[in-house]
Design a protein around this motif. Structure first.
Motif, PDB file in Angstrom:
ATOM      1  N   SER A  83      40.011 -28.602  73.819  1.00  0.00           N
ATOM      2  CA  SER A  83      41.187 -27.975  73.726  1.00  0.00           C
ATOM      3  C   SER A  83      42.084 -28.237  72.431  1.00  0.00           C
ATOM      4  O   SER A  83      41.755 -29.266  71.929  1.00  0.00           O
ATOM      5  CB  SER A  83      42.355 -28.637  74.719  1.00  0.00           C
ATOM      6  OG  SER A  83      41.737 -28.474  76.228  1.00  0.00           O
ATOM      7  N   ALA A  84      42.556 -26.973  71.927  1.00  0.00           N
ATOM      8  CA  ALA A  84      43.093 -26.819  70.571  1.00  0.00           C
ATOM      9  C   ALA A  84      44.317 -27.637  70.511  1.00  0.00           C
ATOM     10  O   ALA A  84      45.248 -27.702  71.370  1.00  0.00           O
ATOM     11  CB  ALA A  84      43.277 -25.480  70.277  1.00  0.00           C
ATOM     12  N   GLN A  85      44.614 -28.304  69.519  1.00  0.00           N
ATOM     13  CA  GLN A  85      45.926 -29.445  69.420  1.00  0.00           C
ATOM     14  C   GLN A  85      46.751 -28.388  68.897  1.00  0.00           C
ATOM     15  O   GLN A  85      46.799 -27.932  67.859  1.00  0.00           O
ATOM     16  CB  GLN A  85      45.522 -30.579  68.852  1.00  0.00           C
ATOM     17  CG  GLN A  85      46.626 -31.434  68.604  1.00  0.00           C
ATOM     18  CD  GLN A  85      46.405 -32.816  67.717  1.00  0.00           C
ATOM     19  OE1 GLN A  85      45.415 -32.845  67.069  1.00  0.00           O
ATOM     20  NE2 GLN A  85      47.354 -33.706  68.085  1.00  0.00           N
TER      21      GLN A  85
END
Length: 200
Positions: A26-28
């Motif tokens: 998941s991209a932060q």
């Protein structure tokens, strides 16, 4: 059988591990890089102007307030008299009595101070407030009257620094009491109307 169970366990572990490893991370979105919006907020602080006064004050004019430069020696208070009564006597040298009065009344008003008469709590937006003090006519039971006025420091056009709502300094009221030489003794009663206000 045991070997088949171990082989199956190894197979399942390999499949699940591969699935975990192959799942996309998941991209932060770090704080400071996300979407923002501004809310305009107005905080309204009410103005407070709170006046507290004493309810009664007793102002006593003493013989010392009435004695002239020549003095009036030997004045003695009569015990238990209300208002106070003082008596005294004197002599003149020679055969002719001195008719010059030892008292000084009427030339200037008698000045008396009511200490700590009022206090004002204020968060005035201008930083100041004002106080108006209006005396009534002071009268005694015989119908005689005194035109009491307040001192120059108590006039309503004098700005007073607002000290806030937590604490404030009690203020005095200075009275100028005009007495005529024939003003009867007695208890003169009246009122002082005290008003706090803040003009623009």
């Amino acid at each position: 059988m045991k070997n088949k169970f171990l082989a199956l366990t190894a197979f399942v572990s390999a499949v699940l591990g591969g699935a975990i490893l192959s799942a996309p991370a998941s991209a932060q979105i770090a704080q400071g890089s996300g979407p923002t919006s501004t809310i305009n907020v107005t905080v309204s602080v009410p103005e407070i102007l709170y006046l507290r006064t004493i309810t009664t004050a007793n102002v006593a004019i003493t013989p010392g307030d009435l004695v002239g430069t020549s003095g009036a020696a030997g004045l003695t208070a009569v015990s238990g008299s209300t208002p106070p009564v003082y008596i005294g006597s004197g002599t003149s040298s020679g055969a002719t009595v001195d008719s010059t009065s030892p008292f000084s009344v009427g030339a200037t008003p008698v000045t008396k101070t009511i200490t700590g008469a009022y206090v004002v709590f204020s968060n005035s937006p201008t930083g100041t407030y004002q106080v108006a003090i209006t005396p009534s006519t002071f009268t005694e039971s015989g119908g005689n009257s005194l035109a009491v006025t307040v001192g120059a420091s108590d006039v309503s056009n004098a700005a007073i620094t607002a000290e806030g709502l937590s604490s404030a300094t009690a203020k005095d009221i200075v009275l100028d009491i005009p007495l005529s030489a024939t003003a009867p003794a007695g208890s003169y009663t009246g009122t002082l109307a005290v008003e706090a206000f803040r003009p623009n």
